[in-house]
Design a protein around this motif. Structure first.
Motif, PDB file in Angstrom:
ATOM      1  N   ARG A   1      39.601 -50.206  19.769  1.00  0.00           N
ATOM      2  CA  ARG A   1      38.523 -49.810  19.109  1.00  0.00           C
ATOM      3  C   ARG A   1      38.399 -50.361  17.596  1.00  0.00           C
TER       4      ARG A   1
ATOM      5  N   ASN B   1      38.441 -44.954  25.772  1.00  0.00           N
ATOM      6  CA  ASN B   1      37.448 -44.012  25.415  1.00  0.00           C
ATOM      7  C   ASN B   1      37.058 -43.006  26.084  1.00  0.00           C
TER       8      ASN B   1
ATOM      9  N   ILE C   1      34.011 -56.361  31.147  1.00  0.00           N
ATOM     10  CA  ILE C   1      33.589 -55.818  29.912  1.00  0.00           C
ATOM     11  C   ILE C   1      33.384 -54.277  30.084  1.00  0.00           C
ATOM     12  N   ARG C   2      33.760 -53.668  28.863  1.00  0.00           N
ATOM     13  CA  ARG C   2      33.680 -52.203  29.261  1.00  0.00           C
ATOM     14  C   ARG C   2      32.288 -51.577  28.487  1.00  0.00           C
ATOM     15  N   LEU C   3      32.287 -50.234  28.674  1.00  0.00           N
ATOM     16  CA  LEU C   3      31.095 -49.693  28.381  1.00  0.00           C
ATOM     17  C   LEU C   3      30.685 -49.847  27.002  1.00  0.00           C
ATOM     18  N   ASP C   4      31.949 -49.882  26.221  1.00  0.00           N
ATOM     19  CA  ASP C   4      31.409 -50.148  24.745  1.00  0.00           C
ATOM     20  C   ASP C   4      31.501 -51.593  24.265  1.00  0.00           C
ATOM     21  N   GLY C   5      31.503 -52.030  25.324  1.00  0.00           N
ATOM     22  CA  GLY C   5      31.630 -53.964  24.823  1.00  0.00           C
ATOM     23  C   GLY C   5      32.946 -54.460  24.823  1.00  0.00           C
ATOM     24  N   ARG C   6      33.917 -53.534  24.746  1.00  0.00           N
ATOM     25  CA  ARG C   6      35.195 -54.240  24.682  1.00  0.00           C
ATOM     26  C   ARG C   6      35.923 -54.605  25.954  1.00  0.00           C
ATOM     27  N   LYS C   7      36.645 -55.839  25.612  1.00  0.00           N
ATOM     28  CA  LYS C   7      37.578 -56.512  26.593  1.00  0.00           C
ATOM     29  C   LYS C   7      38.987 -55.403  27.012  1.00  0.00           C
TER      30      LYS C   7
ATOM     31  N   GLU D   1      41.443 -54.832  24.076  1.00  0.00           N
ATOM     32  CA  GLU D   1      40.954 -54.649  22.934  1.00  0.00           C
ATOM     33  C   GLU D   1      41.036 -53.239  22.256  1.00  0.00           C
TER      34      GLU D   1
ATOM     35  N   ASN E   1      32.591 -53.811  33.923  1.00  0.00           N
ATOM     36  CA  ASN E   1      31.590 -54.629  34.731  1.00  0.00           C
ATOM     37  C   ASN E   1      32.361 -55.931  35.224  1.00  0.00           C
TER      38      ASN E   1
ATOM     39  N   LYS F   1      32.195 -58.789  34.563  1.00  0.00           N
ATOM     40  CA  LYS F   1      32.727 -59.757  33.676  1.00  0.00           C
ATOM     41  C   LYS F   1      34.047 -59.184  32.917  1.00  0.00           C
TER      42      LYS F   1
END
Ligand code: UDP
Length: 248
Positions: A26, A175, A15-21, A24, A11, A13
């Motif tokens: 998993r 992912n 940030i990826r679909l699973d909330g990671r930068k 980062e 997105n 900001k």
């Protein structure tokens, strides 16, 4: 790896679909010595990937025509369980699993002291219980812990991770959505003591600068995974010693 999807993988900001930068990993869990009847074993979770590896040997190589009088051979079988993916997956080997078995065996040959065991075979079985991209890397990460757990002499253990590109951003540890709809997937593995790369593949396209950035990210992440691998082995053997179970 289609590179074509309306799905926003990263997105505004970053940030990826699973909330990671972007840089980062998993969540990772590694356990050594999870199977009683194998000479060595390991269980690895990387995000939603769940992988079990078992090692037998060194033992007499069968079929005998594969024996090498100068060293042991490493026979690796990577297998994705029929229930490991959401689409229908035919059980048994296919072209992909033959390729992955070969590249994992070649990476392991770079660290195992095979010349100590002429005519022998070291058999490595990797079972993917649940897949969510990066299973070859999770499989290799598990296999090298299982080899160490089997007490097989090695120069080092091998951590592995995939890097790549999605929505035009260089990302660490892709992912499934990023792997399927991103622009590049680059699995890599290294020998941490020397930073020698022992597995490097590429599906898709990146610029030279993006590639360099991705490799830098991947190498740093491999060193993090290496610490978790060593920690799993330490936990395994301190528990075994406490139980008076040092010959297991
Ligand atoms: N995959 C799948 N069915 C298959 C092969 C792969 O659903 O028959 C999924 C699975 O989640 C796998 C991902 O696609 O992890 C990426 O596969 P790839 O061939 O890139 O290998 P990997 O990233 O797992 O090493």
């Amino acid at each position: 790896m289609s590179g074509q999807s309306d799905l926003e993988l990263v997105n505004k900001k970053g940030i990826r679909l699973d909330g990671r930068k972007a840089g980062e990993l998993r969540n990772i869990k590694i356990e050594a010595g999870v199977l009683e009847n194998a000479d060595g074993s390991a269980y690895v979770e990387i995000g939603k990937n769940k992988v079990r590896a078992a090692v037998y040997g060194p033992r007499e190589c069968h079929p005998r025509h594969l024996q090498d009088p100068t060293k042991a051979i490493i026979q690796c079988k990577y297998n994705m369980m029929a229930f490991s993916v959401s689409d229908r997956k035919r059980p048994g080997p296919d072209r992909r699993s033959v390729e992955i078995s070969k590249i994992i065996a070649e990476a392991l040959e770079a660290v195992v002291l095979t010349e100590l065991y002429p005519r022998a075979s070291i058999d490595v079985y990797i079972e993917i219980l649940q897949a969510n991209a990066g299973t070859r890397c999770a499989g290799l990460t598990a296999a090298s812990v299982a080899l160490a757990d089997a007490g097989i002499p090695m120069k080092d253990i091998i951590p592995a991770v995939a890097v790549g590109k999605a929505d035009g951003k260089v990302l660490l540890d892709l992912n499934k959505e990023e792997d399927n709809f991103g622009q590049a997937d680059v699995p890599l593995a290294l020998i941490p003591k020397t930073n020698e790369i022992v597995l490097l593949q590429m599906d898709g396209n990146m610029t030279r600068d993006e590639f360099d950035k991705a490799i830098e990210m991947g190498v740093a992440a491999c060193h993090e995974i290496y610490e978790l691998q060593k920690d799993a082995l330490r936990r395994r053997y301190s528990a075994a010693l406490k139980d008076g179970d040092s010959n297991e």
